[in-house]
Design a protein around this motif. Structure first.
Motif, PDB file in Angstrom:
ATOM      1  N   MET A 246      60.199  87.333 -40.523  1.00 61.30           N
ATOM      2  CA  MET A 246      61.576  87.595 -40.979  1.00 61.30           C
ATOM      3  C   MET A 246      62.512  87.710 -39.765  1.00 61.30           C
ATOM      4  O   MET A 246      62.223  88.441 -38.836  1.00 61.30           O
ATOM      5  CB  MET A 246      61.603  88.916 -41.766  1.00 61.30           C
ATOM      6  N   ARG A 247      63.577  86.935 -39.795  1.00 63.85           N
ATOM      7  CA  ARG A 247      64.566  86.987 -38.722  1.00 63.85           C
ATOM      8  C   ARG A 247      65.841  87.619 -39.269  1.00 63.85           C
ATOM      9  O   ARG A 247      66.328  87.228 -40.337  1.00 63.85           O
ATOM     10  CB  ARG A 247      64.888  85.594 -38.191  1.00 63.85           C
ATOM     11  N   VAL A 248      66.368  88.577 -38.532  1.00 57.85           N
ATOM     12  CA  VAL A 248      67.582  89.267 -38.983  1.00 57.85           C
ATOM     13  C   VAL A 248      68.780  88.783 -38.166  1.00 57.85           C
ATOM     14  O   VAL A 248      68.774  88.857 -36.932  1.00 57.85           O
ATOM     15  CB  VAL A 248      67.426  90.801 -38.852  1.00 57.85           C
ATOM     16  N   VAL A 249      69.778  88.275 -38.864  1.00 55.51           N
ATOM     17  CA  VAL A 249      70.988  87.761 -38.211  1.00 55.51           C
ATOM     18  C   VAL A 249      72.172  88.607 -38.655  1.00 55.51           C
ATOM     19  O   VAL A 249      72.476  88.688 -39.850  1.00 55.51           O
ATOM     20  CB  VAL A 249      71.254  86.292 -38.614  1.00 55.51           C
ATOM     21  N   ALA A 250      72.835  89.262 -37.703  1.00 56.65           N
ATOM     22  CA  ALA A 250      74.032  90.029 -38.046  1.00 56.65           C
ATOM     23  C   ALA A 250      75.251  89.183 -37.732  1.00 56.65           C
ATOM     24  O   ALA A 250      75.308  88.533 -36.685  1.00 56.65           O
ATOM     25  CB  ALA A 250      74.068  91.317 -37.234  1.00 56.65           C
ATOM     26  N   VAL A 251      76.204  89.158 -38.653  1.00 55.07           N
ATOM     27  CA  VAL A 251      77.479  88.499 -38.361  1.00 55.07           C
ATOM     28  C   VAL A 251      78.469  89.631 -38.157  1.00 55.07           C
ATOM     29  O   VAL A 251      78.839  90.349 -39.095  1.00 55.07           O
ATOM     30  CB  VAL A 251      77.928  87.577 -39.516  1.00 55.07           C
ATOM     31  N   TRP A 252      78.832  89.817 -36.905  1.00 57.48           N
ATOM     32  CA  TRP A 252      79.649  90.992 -36.584  1.00 57.48           C
ATOM     33  C   TRP A 252      80.529  90.742 -35.358  1.00 57.48           C
ATOM     34  O   TRP A 252      80.142  90.043 -34.430  1.00 57.48           O
ATOM     35  CB  TRP A 252      78.756  92.211 -36.299  1.00 57.48           C
ATOM     36  N   THR A 253      81.696  91.313 -35.400  1.00 60.54           N
ATOM     37  CA  THR A 253      82.528  91.460 -34.209  1.00 60.54           C
ATOM     38  C   THR A 253      83.501  92.604 -34.487  1.00 60.54           C
ATOM     39  O   THR A 253      83.628  93.074 -35.621  1.00 60.54           O
ATOM     40  CB  THR A 253      83.286  90.170 -33.852  1.00 60.54           C
ATOM     41  N   ILE A 254      84.153  93.044 -33.421  1.00 65.33           N
ATOM     42  CA  ILE A 254      85.067  94.166 -33.563  1.00 65.33           C
ATOM     43  C   ILE A 254      86.317  93.746 -34.337  1.00 65.33           C
ATOM     44  O   ILE A 254      86.930  94.539 -35.037  1.00 65.33           O
ATOM     45  CB  ILE A 254      85.451  94.663 -32.147  1.00 65.33           C
TER      46      ILE A 254
ATOM     47  N   GLN B 252      83.939  92.819 -25.250  1.00 67.57           N
ATOM     48  CA  GLN B 252      83.586  94.169 -25.705  1.00 67.57           C
ATOM     49  C   GLN B 252      82.307  94.133 -26.542  1.00 67.57           C
ATOM     50  O   GLN B 252      81.435  94.989 -26.408  1.00 67.57           O
ATOM     51  CB  GLN B 252      84.744  94.753 -26.529  1.00 67.57           C
ATOM     52  N   VAL B 253      82.201  93.099 -27.388  1.00 68.93           N
ATOM     53  CA  VAL B 253      81.000  92.950 -28.216  1.00 68.93           C
ATOM     54  C   VAL B 253      79.769  92.774 -27.331  1.00 68.93           C
ATOM     55  O   VAL B 253      78.731  93.401 -27.542  1.00 68.93           O
ATOM     56  CB  VAL B 253      81.148  91.743 -29.178  1.00 68.93           C
ATOM     57  N   ARG B 254      79.916  91.923 -26.313  1.00 67.70           N
ATOM     58  CA  ARG B 254      78.783  91.667 -25.419  1.00 67.70           C
ATOM     59  C   ARG B 254      78.317  92.940 -24.732  1.00 67.70           C
ATOM     60  O   ARG B 254      77.120  93.203 -24.657  1.00 67.70           O
ATOM     61  CB  ARG B 254      79.165  90.633 -24.364  1.00 67.70           C
ATOM     62  N   SER B 255      79.273  93.734 -24.232  1.00 68.21           N
ATOM     63  CA  SER B 255      78.802  94.929 -23.508  1.00 68.21           C
ATOM     64  C   SER B 255      78.235  95.972 -24.471  1.00 68.21           C
ATOM     65  O   SER B 255      77.252  96.634 -24.137  1.00 68.21           O
ATOM     66  CB  SER B 255      79.865  95.506 -22.575  1.00 68.21           C
ATOM     67  N   PHE B 256      78.814  96.065 -25.669  1.00 65.31           N
ATOM     68  CA  PHE B 256      78.256  97.002 -26.651  1.00 65.31           C
ATOM     69  C   PHE B 256      76.839  96.564 -27.060  1.00 65.31           C
ATOM     70  O   PHE B 256      75.916  97.378 -27.136  1.00 65.31           O
ATOM     71  CB  PHE B 256      79.188  97.070 -27.872  1.00 65.31           C
ATOM     72  N   ALA B 257      76.688  95.251 -27.286  1.00 67.77           N
ATOM     73  CA  ALA B 257      75.382  94.722 -27.699  1.00 67.77           C
ATOM     74  C   ALA B 257      74.341  94.952 -26.597  1.00 67.77           C
ATOM     75  O   ALA B 257      73.185  95.280 -26.879  1.00 67.77           O
ATOM     76  CB  ALA B 257      75.496  93.244 -28.039  1.00 67.77           C
ATOM     77  N   ALA B 258      74.775  94.776 -25.341  1.00 68.00           N
ATOM     78  CA  ALA B 258      73.832  94.976 -24.239  1.00 68.00           C
ATOM     79  C   ALA B 258      73.413  96.439 -24.156  1.00 68.00           C
ATOM     80  O   ALA B 258      72.275  96.761 -23.796  1.00 68.00           O
ATOM     81  CB  ALA B 258      74.477  94.532 -22.934  1.00 68.00           C
ATOM     82  N   LYS B 259      74.324  97.311 -24.517  1.00 70.98           N
ATOM     83  CA  LYS B 259      74.049  98.748 -24.406  1.00 70.98           C
ATOM     84  C   LYS B 259      73.173  99.269 -25.553  1.00 70.98           C
ATOM     85  O   LYS B 259      72.222  99.989 -25.332  1.00 70.98           O
ATOM     86  CB  LYS B 259      75.389  99.501 -24.385  1.00 70.98           C
ATOM     87  N   VAL B 260      73.516  98.865 -26.778  1.00 64.26           N
ATOM     88  CA  VAL B 260      72.823  99.477 -27.927  1.00 64.26           C
ATOM     89  C   VAL B 260      71.893  98.528 -28.682  1.00 64.26           C
ATOM     90  O   VAL B 260      71.076  98.973 -29.486  1.00 64.26           O
ATOM     91  CB  VAL B 260      73.832 100.091 -28.936  1.00 64.26           C
ATOM     92  N   GLY B 261      72.040  97.207 -28.447  1.00 63.40           N
ATOM     93  CA  GLY B 261      71.263  96.248 -29.232  1.00 63.40           C
ATOM     94  C   GLY B 261      69.799  96.260 -28.857  1.00 63.40           C
ATOM     95  O   GLY B 261      69.411  96.805 -27.818  1.00 63.40           O
ATOM     96  N   LYS B 262      68.999  95.634 -29.719  1.00 62.27           N
ATOM     97  CA  LYS B 262      67.579  95.593 -29.407  1.00 62.27           C
ATOM     98  C   LYS B 262      67.348  94.661 -28.229  1.00 62.27           C
ATOM     99  O   LYS B 262      68.143  93.765 -27.963  1.00 62.27           O
ATOM    100  CB  LYS B 262      66.852  95.197 -30.676  1.00 62.27           C
ATOM    101  N   ARG B 263      66.259  94.912 -27.515  1.00 65.87           N
ATOM    102  CA  ARG B 263      65.964  94.090 -26.347  1.00 65.87           C
ATOM    103  C   ARG B 263      65.773  92.653 -26.827  1.00 65.87           C
ATOM    104  O   ARG B 263      65.257  92.435 -27.930  1.00 65.87           O
ATOM    105  CB  ARG B 263      64.688  94.613 -25.664  1.00 65.87           C
TER     106      ARG B 263
END
Ligand code: ATP
Ligand code: MG
Length: 249
Positions: A1-9, A158-169
């Motif tokens: 199962m692959r999870v794809v989020a469609v998200w931006t600020i 902003q999305v990139r830095s937030f994703a790098a900080k909190v997203g899964k590896r």
């Protein structure tokens, strides 16, 4: 199962349009697909003619013992199920905050569905919150619609830095251009600029009234305008996404 989020600020940039059309395309290609409408506005549920209602609300759904299956609905499309929105999702943050390990909660809720679905697509509201943190922890790929404006490109940073900080590896961050009007000089310039950036997917979604008509048809483009330029663009987007998520599996 692959999870794809469609998200931006940013709001109103084509997240739901992408989530709905990609879910339909994935399902049409035989991927067992679940679309989770996480936005209290319930637009994705509306497009698939499913009532935006989760009995007991987000609070109940987030309980460790509650099985998501209970709230999943079928759609008019083969291989495509929907977990509807609920107005209580406006308090999703508060509901998450009351749980242990709130950032991991969505991943935990989705884990039991791993054998039932090939793709889970999350249509997210445009906020930066504990809920978005939980989304980024659950996602394998983050699809980011970017409209060709300076502010939208700034949000991507902003999305990139937030994703790098909190997203899964290993979270794949995949921006793509949305609502492009090639008659506008600024849009054409953004197109060149973004295509020079290798992290951008090649597919670009045109600004087209046929996409706006999804609200009238209450259906994805595949149903009422399959050969339109916009439908072809979403098909191209799905092709690229499918390769990227399959490769990273
Ligand atoms: N490619 C497109 N061309 C023209 N109109 C579009 C396109 N994509 C979306 N729209 C329209 O723009 C509006 C916002 O689109 P959409 O709901 O997909 O954005 P969103 O990012 O999900 O918004 P929100 O942040 O409110 O969730 C809708 O009215 C939709 O019909
Ligand atoms: Mg939306």
């Amino acid at each position: 199962m692959r999870v794809v989020a469609v998200w931006t600020i940013k709001g109103g940039v084509g997240k739901t349009a992408a989530a709905v059309n990609l879910a339909a395309l994935a399902a049409a290609e035989g991927w067992r697909t679940l679309l989770w409408d996480l936005d209290p506005q319930g637009a994705a549920s509306f497009y698939f003619r499913v009532k935006p209602k989760v009995k007991g609300g987000g609070r109940k759904l987030l309980r460790r013992s509650a099985e998501l299956r209970r709230w999943i609905r079928g759609t008019d499309f083969d291989n495509l199920d929907l977990l509807p929105a609920d107005f209580s999702y406006r308090r999703f943050d508060l509901d998450l905050d009351g749980r242990r390990g709130p950032a991991k909660r969505l991943a935990l809720k989705l884990a039991p569905l791993a054998d039932e679905y090939d793709a889970v697509i999350l249509d997210c509201p445009p906020s930066v919150s504990l809920a978005s943190e939980s989304v980024l922890r659950a996602a394998d790929a983050l699809l980011v619609p970017v409209i060709p404006t300076t502010l939208s490109l700034r949000s991507l940073d902003q999305v990139r830095s937030f994703a790098a900080k909190v997203g899964k590896r290993d979270l794949l961050v995949l921006p793509f251009l949305s609502m492009v009007d090639r008659r506008k000089t600024m849009h054409r310039e953004a197109l060149e600029w973004c295509h020079a950036d290798e992290s951008f997917l090649r597919a670009t979604i045109p600004a087209a009234s046929v996409v706006e008509k999804m609200g009238l048809h209450r259906a994805p483009l595949l149903t009422y305008a399959p050969v339109s330029e916009a439908a072809q663009a979403f098909a191209g987007l799905w092709e690229e996404l499918a390769v990227r998520i399959a490769l990273s599996a």
